[in-house]
Design a protein around this motif. Structure first.
Motif, PDB file in Angstrom:
ATOM      1  N   VAL A  51      11.389   8.512   9.998  1.00  0.00           N
ATOM      2  CA  VAL A  51      10.321   8.105   9.655  1.00  0.00           C
ATOM      3  C   VAL A  51       9.895   8.584   8.101  1.00  0.00           C
ATOM      4  O   VAL A  51      10.300   9.689   7.957  1.00  0.00           O
ATOM      5  N   GLU A  52       9.459   7.755   7.483  1.00  0.00           N
ATOM      6  CA  GLU A  52       9.323   7.849   6.090  1.00  0.00           C
ATOM      7  C   GLU A  52       7.502   7.870   5.762  1.00  0.00           C
ATOM      8  O   GLU A  52       7.094   6.679   6.028  1.00  0.00           O
ATOM      9  N   ILE A  53       6.818   8.834   5.448  1.00  0.00           N
ATOM     10  CA  ILE A  53       5.659   8.893   5.292  1.00  0.00           C
ATOM     11  C   ILE A  53       5.477   9.144   3.718  1.00  0.00           C
ATOM     12  O   ILE A  53       5.768  10.163   3.172  1.00  0.00           O
ATOM     13  N   ARG A  91      11.775   5.326  12.857  1.00  0.00           N
ATOM     14  CA  ARG A  91      12.143   4.382  11.405  1.00  0.00           C
ATOM     15  C   ARG A  91      10.838   3.572  11.008  1.00  0.00           C
ATOM     16  O   ARG A  91      10.913   2.575  10.445  1.00  0.00           O
ATOM     17  N   VAL A  92       9.674   4.225  11.296  1.00  0.00           N
ATOM     18  CA  VAL A  92       8.523   3.650  10.523  1.00  0.00           C
ATOM     19  C   VAL A  92       8.374   4.004   9.510  1.00  0.00           C
ATOM     20  O   VAL A  92       8.873   5.242   8.881  1.00  0.00           O
ATOM     21  N   VAL A  93       7.844   3.331   8.359  1.00  0.00           N
ATOM     22  CA  VAL A  93       7.551   3.515   6.982  1.00  0.00           C
ATOM     23  C   VAL A  93       6.036   3.473   6.845  1.00  0.00           C
ATOM     24  O   VAL A  93       5.479   2.347   7.133  1.00  0.00           O
ATOM     25  N   ILE A  94       5.271   4.530   6.397  1.00  0.00           N
ATOM     26  CA  ILE A  94       4.248   4.606   6.135  1.00  0.00           C
ATOM     27  C   ILE A  94       3.720   4.435   4.596  1.00  0.00           C
ATOM     28  O   ILE A  94       4.195   5.450   3.954  1.00  0.00           O
ATOM     29  N   LEU A  95       3.167   3.280   4.146  1.00  0.00           N
ATOM     30  CA  LEU A  95       3.089   3.370   2.679  1.00  0.00           C
ATOM     31  C   LEU A  95       1.834   4.282   2.013  1.00  0.00           C
ATOM     32  O   LEU A  95       1.036   4.884   2.879  1.00  0.00           O
ATOM     33  N   PRO A  96       1.903   4.482   0.971  1.00  0.00           N
ATOM     34  CA  PRO A  96       1.068   5.576   0.352  1.00  0.00           C
ATOM     35  C   PRO A  96      -0.495   5.171   0.627  1.00  0.00           C
ATOM     36  O   PRO A  96      -0.894   4.042   0.423  1.00  0.00           O
ATOM     37  N   LYS A  97      -1.428   6.372   0.652  1.00  0.00           N
ATOM     38  CA  LYS A  97      -3.051   6.304   0.851  1.00  0.00           C
ATOM     39  C   LYS A  97      -3.138   5.835   2.026  1.00  0.00           C
ATOM     40  O   LYS A  97      -4.351   5.495   2.345  1.00  0.00           O
ATOM     41  N   LYS A  98      -2.517   5.658   2.915  1.00  0.00           N
ATOM     42  CA  LYS A  98      -2.780   4.688   4.212  1.00  0.00           C
ATOM     43  C   LYS A  98      -3.530   5.790   5.068  1.00  0.00           C
ATOM     44  O   LYS A  98      -3.023   7.016   5.176  1.00  0.00           O
ATOM     45  N   LYS A  99      -4.185   5.451   6.081  1.00  0.00           N
ATOM     46  CA  LYS A  99      -5.086   6.515   7.106  1.00  0.00           C
ATOM     47  C   LYS A  99      -4.752   5.962   8.510  1.00  0.00           C
ATOM     48  O   LYS A  99      -4.933   4.639   8.616  1.00  0.00           O
TER      49      LYS A  99
END
Length: 197
Positions: A160-162, A177-185
């Motif tokens: 996972v990429e946070i 393999r989740v990608v969480i984009l910047p500044k998400k809550k």
């Protein structure tokens, strides 16, 4: 709660909570960590979880009836946040001790705060200025960018990429393999399916 990473401590006896696939993986990571630890065995409500498999450690008991042993440290190998919280409450009520386990191949940067009972597995990268709550599980090769917050009892699967400034609530489950984009809550109790962006 004891915290163990990259330094020699007096030898610890470990009980792994969970004998499914995750428990067996944690067993291997402890064995290969080079740390001064001895695995006493597993506890799992499926007493047949190790049947037919070659492990030199016993199935001590089921979780429900387990009598907490103050001479052992417990390592959580359970991904379900709700189940984790119930187990932690039971063991803590009986004065059980949890170990924070960080595999020596993980990279932990500057100003990273890690809570009690956390498991950080091989190849994870925690860059800088990060807060990881109690009883969080980070599976293999997961990356946390700068200024990330991860709430207690959250379980994050492999690769996972946070990104930076992400805030993850309590008891969240994040698939592989989740990608969480910047500044998400991410709200507490949420589940994010594998491969999501």
């Amino acid at each position: 709660c004891q915290h163990l990473r990259g330094r020699k401590m007096s030898k610890k006896n470990i009980i792994i909570v969970g004998a499914g696939g995750m428990g067996r993986e944690v067993c291997n990571w402890i064995e290969t960590s080079g740390e001064e630890m001895t695995i006493s065995g597993f506890i799992d409500d499926n007493l047949a979880a190790l049947d037919g498999l070659s492990y030199p450690y016993p199935m001590i008991s089921n979780i429900s009836d387990h009598i907490v042993d103050p001479l052992n440290y417990y390592v959580l190998a359970i991904m379900n946040p709700v189940a984790k919280k119930k187990i932690v409450q039971k063991i803590k009520l009986a004065n059980g001790q949890f170990l924070t386990f960080i595999h020596p191949t993980a990279i932990i940067g500057r100003n990273v705060e890690i809570g009690k009972g956390v498991v950080i597995t091989p190849g994870c990268i925690l860059s800088c200025d990060i807060n990881v709550g109690d009883f969080v599980f980070l599976n293999t090769q997961t990356t946390l960018g700068h200024d990330v917050e991860v709430g207690a009892y959250t379980s994050i699967n492999g690769k996972v990429e946070i990104s930076g400034f992400v805030k993850i609530g309590r008891g969240v489950t994040i698939g592989s393999r989740v990608v969480i984009l910047p500044k998400k809550k991410i709200a507490s109790g949420a589940t994010i399916g594998a491969g999501s962006v």
